[in-house]
Structures are given as C-alpha cells and as structure tokens.
Design a protein around this motif. Structure first.
Motif, PDB file in Angstrom:
ATOM      1  N   LEU A  93       0.741  -1.235  -0.067  1.00  0.00           N
ATOM      2  CA  LEU A  93       0.079   0.269  -0.082  1.00  0.00           C
ATOM      3  C   LEU A  93       0.806   1.325   0.150  1.00  0.00           C
ATOM      4  O   LEU A  93       0.666   2.314  -0.654  1.00  0.00           O
ATOM      5  N   SER A  94       1.921   1.195   0.635  1.00  0.00           N
ATOM      6  CA  SER A  94       2.764   2.456   0.694  1.00  0.00           C
ATOM      7  C   SER A  94       3.376   2.695  -0.640  1.00  0.00           C
ATOM      8  O   SER A  94       3.533   3.820  -0.976  1.00  0.00           O
ATOM      9  N   GLU A  95       3.729   1.592  -1.384  1.00  0.00           N
ATOM     10  CA  GLU A  95       4.297   2.055  -2.691  1.00  0.00           C
ATOM     11  C   GLU A  95       3.019   2.579  -3.515  1.00  0.00           C
ATOM     12  O   GLU A  95       3.215   3.467  -4.338  1.00  0.00           O
ATOM     13  N   LEU A  96       1.812   2.099  -3.714  1.00  0.00           N
ATOM     14  CA  LEU A  96       0.669   2.519  -4.105  1.00  0.00           C
ATOM     15  C   LEU A  96       0.373   3.931  -3.707  1.00  0.00           C
ATOM     16  O   LEU A  96       0.154   4.860  -4.514  1.00  0.00           O
ATOM     17  N   GLN A  97       0.517   4.183  -2.393  1.00  0.00           N
ATOM     18  CA  GLN A  97       0.428   5.563  -2.133  1.00  0.00           C
ATOM     19  C   GLN A  97       1.356   6.585  -2.405  1.00  0.00           C
ATOM     20  O   GLN A  97       0.950   7.837  -2.697  1.00  0.00           O
ATOM     21  N   GLN A  98       2.585   6.012  -2.421  1.00  0.00           N
ATOM     22  CA  GLN A  98       3.870   6.875  -2.994  1.00  0.00           C
ATOM     23  C   GLN A  98       3.537   7.219  -4.409  1.00  0.00           C
ATOM     24  O   GLN A  98       3.826   8.464  -4.748  1.00  0.00           O
ATOM     25  N   LYS A  99       3.244   6.376  -5.068  1.00  0.00           N
ATOM     26  CA  LYS A  99       2.676   6.439  -6.584  1.00  0.00           C
ATOM     27  C   LYS A  99       1.627   7.557  -6.674  1.00  0.00           C
ATOM     28  O   LYS A  99       1.961   8.459  -7.501  1.00  0.00           O
ATOM     29  N   GLN A 100       0.537   7.422  -6.001  1.00  0.00           N
ATOM     30  CA  GLN A 100      -0.482   8.424  -6.141  1.00  0.00           C
ATOM     31  C   GLN A 100      -0.170   9.758  -5.590  1.00  0.00           C
ATOM     32  O   GLN A 100      -0.497  10.646  -6.062  1.00  0.00           O
ATOM     33  N   SER A 101       0.904   9.770  -4.525  1.00  0.00           N
ATOM     34  CA  SER A 101       1.203  11.006  -4.244  1.00  0.00           C
ATOM     35  C   SER A 101       1.824  11.700  -5.180  1.00  0.00           C
ATOM     36  O   SER A 101       1.980  13.074  -5.273  1.00  0.00           O
TER      37      SER A 101
END
Length: 413
Positions: A36-44
């Motif tokens: 999730l952190s990678e997905l959220q980092q990409k989203q950010s």
C-alpha cells in the motif's frame, strides 16, 4: 506543535505500510503484490505532478494573456501610426498642390514681365529715335529686366509709371518665390515626419509579429500541458483505483478474520487511551462493515495533503473536525458539520483494544487546547488519518506526541 510530532510526520508514511500490512499472528494478508505504501507513494507523486501541471498551465495562461495584451497594444499603436501617416500623406499632397500653384503664379508673373519688358524696350527705342536716349546698345543688349533696371542711363528716360510697374512686378516675383520656398520647407518637414512614422510603424509591426510567434508557441505549449494534464488525470484515477482495490482486499481479509473470531489488528500503538473518546457509553456496537470502512478510508485518502484551515469544512481546506465530518458524510452517514465535541457525542466510547478501522480517535490538549481538542479517523494497527498542521496526513499513534495526547476512541453509530 512539539518536535516529537514533527518527527512523527516523517515516519508516518512508512509506518502506514507496516501498520496495514502487519497484522496479529494468523491474520490473512492481502493478495496484492504491491504494498500500500508503494501505491500511495505513486499516488502522491501523481497528485504532485498534477498540481505542478496545474500551476504551470495557469502561469502559461497568465503569461499568454499578458503577451496578447502587449500584442493588442502594439497593433493599436500601429493602426494609429498608419492613420498619422495617411494624414501626413494628405498634407504632403496639399503642399505639392500649393507648390505647383505658386510655380504657376511665378510663371504667369514672369510672362507678364517678359511682355512688359518687350514693350519697354520698344518705348526706349522710340525715345532713342527722337534723340532722348543715347547708347541704344544698352537696351538692345540687356539680358533681362534685372539687368535693364541696373542701367542708370536708361532709368533716366523711363517714365515714373514704367518704373513703378517694373518694381511691382519684381516684388511680386520675389514674394511668390518666398512663398514657394516656405511651402517647400514645410513639405520637407512633413516628409521627414512621415518617414519617422513609417520607421516606427515598421518596428511595431516587427514586435507584433514576434509577439504573435510567441503566442503561437505558447498555444502549442498549452496544448502539450493540457495533454499531459489529461494523462495525469487518467494516471491518478488508475492510482486511486489501485489503492481502493488494495484496501478492499485488505478490509475483506479483516472481515474474514472477524467472522472466524481472530479479531486482532487493532493495536493502537500502545498509546493507552482510557475510552473517553465517545459520549454514549454502554457496550460497544459492532465494528463498521468492511465495505463501509473501505469507502470511508478511500474518501479520507482523496484529500491527503489538503492544507489545514481553521474552521475549514469543505475541500480544499479543512480543520480536524471539518475533515472528519466531510469524510463520514460522504461515506454513508449524514451528521452535518460537527465539532470535536459533537463528533464525540454521536460515538460510543470504546477502549483501545476494541478500536477497529473506521472508528474515530480523540485527543486531549493538542496545540495547547482543552480536552477533546482534536479528532482523526483510525485506520487500524496504530495508524490514523487526520487533518492537523500542515494538513491531511497519516500519523502514528505510537509516536511520543500523539501517544501523550491520546484521549480514546469512539465508534460511529
């Protein structure tokens, strides 16, 4: 704001990944291969790129508007100069006509003088035949009236009337010649002014053409940025879908664990909390359904990075209670705009061990305030999402700052 809270922010994003992925022993794991952190980092990163493109496009539009105003001013000035040039051309045409008129007047006077001169020569010759003049050579060899006028011997034999006539004709020619000279000088001045105007007009047209080329280039840049914006919106939508899917899988796994009695995963970061977050008391109701929690978290995450604004209750700026009210009102509840105490009053107080994702977390004495001074949304595993200085962010309840201010948890009806 204490130094510990600032340190907590730095670790929040990394902690969220661990908090949502690491559950109690025996817990099921989401099927997604990406954390999730990678997905959220990409989203950010995509949101930041989107904001940068928005800012870049707005600046370009502002610059283009200024450039267009500049070009319009140049074009208006060019038109004005063209009108001035037309006026100078009309003035020159009139002066040319005046010069021609004076030349015709001079020619007419000269013809009259020549005629009178011939008559005068005949009269002088007649005087000679009568013996009143000596030296006929003076008359016959005179080149023009000026030459004749200088002959003192002849002047003595010309009547007073003839002398006045010759003087008048001579004065007329000189006057007309002076007028012609003045007109020619005026024409030269006007012609010089016209030439200067034409040079200015040429420079303005050059500047206008350069401005037009720059505007055309800006239009191309704008189309390029708008294309990048559209791609960014598509990428952000895809990133949001990936996050939503990850969360759906995660909360489905939580629901499966709860149905088999495994529970777990609620550790509030050992932050204590005495269960004073809610105001209704009594047995805690069941945790929120996983689909509602997934919706709630998805809505909450849409505003990550939104700035803090005291009293703010709608995007793009919130305060803590305005943010929580907005999220829950868009996740299946309809409670209106509530403050921290209001949110606390509609919740059932639960202990930290009972806290589940989707519950509210309350704090005391934050920012030098009073009890129940701050509120956020609990995500599970000691992590919350809330709006504080500088804006919407993830926080770890295990950090020194938030652990020391934690008041308790409340479950929404």
């Amino acid at each position: 704001m204490t130094g510990n809270k600032k340190i907590a922010r730095v670790a929040a994003a990394a902690f969220l990944s661990a908090a949502l992925i690491l559950t109690s022993p025996g817990a099921a794991q989401p099927a997604a291969a990406t954390s999730l952190s990678e997905l959220q980092q990409k989203q950010s990163e995509l949101k930041e790129k989107g904001r940068a493109l928005d800012s870049q496009l707005q600046k370009l539009k502002d610059d283009k508007a200024k450039q267009q105003q500049y070009k319009d001013a140049l074009d208006q000035k060019t038109i004005n100069l063209e009108q001035q040039i037309d006026s100078k051309n009309a003035e020159i045409r009139q002066l040319d006509a005046d010069i021609l008129k004076k030349e015709n007047e001079i020619a007419g006077k000269q013809k009259k003088i020549d005629e009178d001169f011939q008559k005068l020569k005949q009269r002088v010759y007649a005087l000679y035949l009568t013996g009143d003049a000596s030296n006929l050579e003076i008359v016959l060899n005179a080149k023009n009236i000026m030459d004749l006028a200088d002959k003192t011997e002849l002047l003595r034999v010309i009547s007073e009337h003839d002398t006045k006539l010759m003087d008048t004709l001579k004065s007329d020619i000189e006057s007309i010649q002076a007028q012609k000279t003045a007109i020619e000088k005026s024409r030269e001045t006007v012609s010089g002014a016209r030439t200067a105007l034409e040079q200015d007009q040429k420079q303005l047209k050059t500047l206008s053409n350069e401005a037009a080329k720059l505007i055309a280039s800006m239009n191309q840049d704008q189309k390029k940025i708008e294309s990048e914006q559209e791609k960014s919106r598509i990428d952000q939508k895809a990133a949001q879908s990936a996050v939503d899917q990850w969360l759906a899988n995660y909360y489905a796994s939580l629901s499966a664990r709860n149905s088999t009695g495994n529970g777990g995963g609620s550790n509030a970061g050992n932050g204590g909390g005495n269960g004073n977050g809610g105001g209704n008391g009594g047995p805690a109701p069941a945790a929120q359904p996983s689909d509602r929690v997934a919706t709630m978290v998805s809505v909450a995450q849409r505003y990550l990075g939104s700035p803090y604004l005291w009293g703010g209750s709608t995007p793009p700026s919130f305060d803590c209670s305005g943010y929580v009210s907005w999220v829950i009102n868009h996740s299946g509840w309809n409670v209106g705009r509530l403050g921290v105490d209001g949110l606390s009053s509609i919740c059932t107080s639960i202990s930290s061990s009972e806290a589940r994702p989707g519950d509210l977390v309350f704090y005391n004495y934050t920012y030098g305030g009073l009890p129940n001074s701050h509120v956020g949304i609990y995500l599970g595993n000691g992590t919350a999402i809330q709006c504080d200085d500088p804006g919407v962010e993830y926080v770890s309840l295990g950090s020194n700052y938030w652990r020391s201010h934690l008041a308790g948890f409340g479950r929404l009806p």
